[in-house]
Motif scaffolding. Sequence first.
Motif, short mmCIF file in Angstrom:
data_model
loop_
_atom_site.label_atom_id
_atom_site.label_comp_id
_atom_site.label_asym_id
_atom_site.label_seq_id
_atom_site.Cartn_x
_atom_site.Cartn_y
_atom_site.Cartn_z
N PHE A 6 0.80 -1.19 0.00
CA PHE A 6 0.08 0.02 -0.22
C PHE A 6 0.98 1.26 -0.09
N LEU A 7 0.71 2.29 -1.08
CA LEU A 7 1.45 3.11 -1.28
C LEU A 7 1.04 4.44 -0.88
N ASN A 8 -0.21 4.43 -0.56
CA ASN A 8 -0.85 5.80 -0.42
C ASN A 8 -0.41 6.82 0.82
N GLN A 9 0.30 6.20 1.69
CA GLN A 9 0.90 7.11 2.77
C GLN A 9 2.19 7.79 2.18
N LEU A 10 2.95 7.72 1.09
CA LEU A 10 4.15 7.97 0.65
C LEU A 10 3.75 9.36 0.10
N GLU A 11 4.66 10.06 0.28
CA GLU A 11 4.68 11.52 -0.35
C GLU A 11 4.72 11.25 -2.12
N LEU A 55 10.90 -7.88 0.59
CA LEU A 55 10.29 -6.62 0.34
C LEU A 55 11.03 -5.47 1.39
N VAL A 56 11.16 -5.80 2.47
CA VAL A 56 11.55 -4.93 3.47
C VAL A 56 12.77 -4.43 3.40
N PRO A 57 13.83 -4.99 3.16
CA PRO A 57 15.09 -4.24 2.83
C PRO A 57 15.16 -3.46 1.66
N LEU A 58 14.32 -3.72 0.71
CA LEU A 58 14.32 -2.79 -0.51
C LEU A 58 13.56 -1.50 -0.18
N LEU A 59 12.57 -1.73 0.53
CA LEU A 59 11.82 -0.50 0.84
C LEU A 59 12.74 0.53 1.62
N GLN A 60 13.44 -0.21 2.63
CA GLN A 60 14.52 0.51 3.29
C GLN A 60 15.48 1.28 2.54
N GLU A 61 16.03 0.69 1.52
CA GLU A 61 16.91 1.32 0.57
C GLU A 61 16.44 2.44 -0.04
N TRP A 62 14.91 2.29 -0.33
CA TRP A 62 14.38 3.29 -1.28
C TRP A 62 13.95 4.68 -0.48
N ARG A 94 6.47 8.02 -3.82
CA ARG A 94 5.39 6.97 -4.38
C ARG A 94 5.62 6.69 -5.86
N ALA A 95 5.94 7.66 -6.63
CA ALA A 95 6.11 7.47 -8.05
C ALA A 95 7.33 6.64 -8.20
N LYS A 96 8.41 6.71 -7.13
CA LYS A 96 9.83 6.18 -7.42
C LYS A 96 9.56 4.66 -6.88
N VAL A 97 8.76 4.58 -6.06
CA VAL A 97 8.64 3.28 -5.32
C VAL A 97 7.61 2.28 -6.18
N ARG A 98 6.85 3.05 -7.03
CA ARG A 98 5.87 2.31 -7.89
C ARG A 98 6.90 1.60 -9.02
N LYS A 156 7.12 -1.84 -10.22
CA LYS A 156 6.94 -2.47 -11.71
C LYS A 156 7.99 -3.38 -12.39
N TRP A 157 9.46 -2.66 -11.74
CA TRP A 157 10.70 -3.43 -12.49
C TRP A 157 10.67 -4.89 -11.89
#
Length: 323
Positions: free
Chosen positions: A117-122, A156-163, A126-130, A134-135
């Motif tokens: 769920f990406l709704n809480q991102l700036e 996924l968690v370590p990738l989200l932390q990196e982003w 949000r565009a970068k994570v999306r 997709k990649w």
Amino acid sequence: MSAKQQLESLILDFQKKRPLRAGSLIITIYGDIIHPRGGNVWLGSLMKLLTPMGVSERLVRTSVYRLVQDGWLQTEKVGRCSYYSVTGAGLRRFQQAFEHVYTLGADDWNGSWCLVFLNQLEPETRAKVREELKWLSFGNMASGVMEHPRFTRHELVPLLQEWGALEDTIVMQTQPLEQRSPKALRRQVKESWNLDELGFRYKRFLEKFRPLWRELSTNDNLSPEDCVTARILLIHEYRKVLLRDPLLPDELLPGDWEGRSAKQLCRNLYRAIYSRSDTYLASALENASGPLPGPSAGFYRRFGGLTDDSHTNTKTVIAEGSA
């Protein structure tokens, strides 16, 4: 036509693409060739691999520079020579995709889904994570919600932390479904991923590489250097399609899914040419210490196991299952 003529046709097809994405091709070379041999290589060696495909030295230098700026590669200068290796972040970004390339079949699906769920991102984040998701072949389930049948929250968690998005992203792992392929789920899959477009890309891959495969059994005149070029183009084109494929379980795919034949063709071609290509690579690649070492043990587990007699057994492989 001979195998060499078919390869020349593939090279011409690659050269017609605009823009010519040499950076993506270099990432393919690192994943398939350089990483199993220690991961560090002289810029001149990269140029030697790319020259037969019509990629100029100037474009190689520009592409490598951009890959460094984007965090994919890092450089080390020894005298007047530059040596490049994949960064830790770069390795994490493409390692999973390459793992799927060389795996014969996906593990059995237990019916669970990873939801993000990406709704809480700036908006900018949000565009970068999306784009990053997709990649990784995540599909769009709904506005601000992405899904994947095989990715896990743990991965996924370590990738989200990196982003820089971990604190403001919600990740859920659903419970396995007892009924894994109801009509509603099949409709959702069609909405989340464009399977028609993905199937078309697999079909186009088959049309490109089947002629080369057929010629290997009747008029195989590829040199070791030719085999390197064929191998790079093969993995590059297959990887580009696979990046869009979430590897859905069979029960959610069409019965005539082209992805199965594409995997078989890629495996057969790779097995038929890798040994000769390695003969050339052993003398063509170097780092600051000299020639690159041979491939790691993990390299020989690709596609269910590689053997040194792959070339001599090409006809046998074709008889067992042509793609």
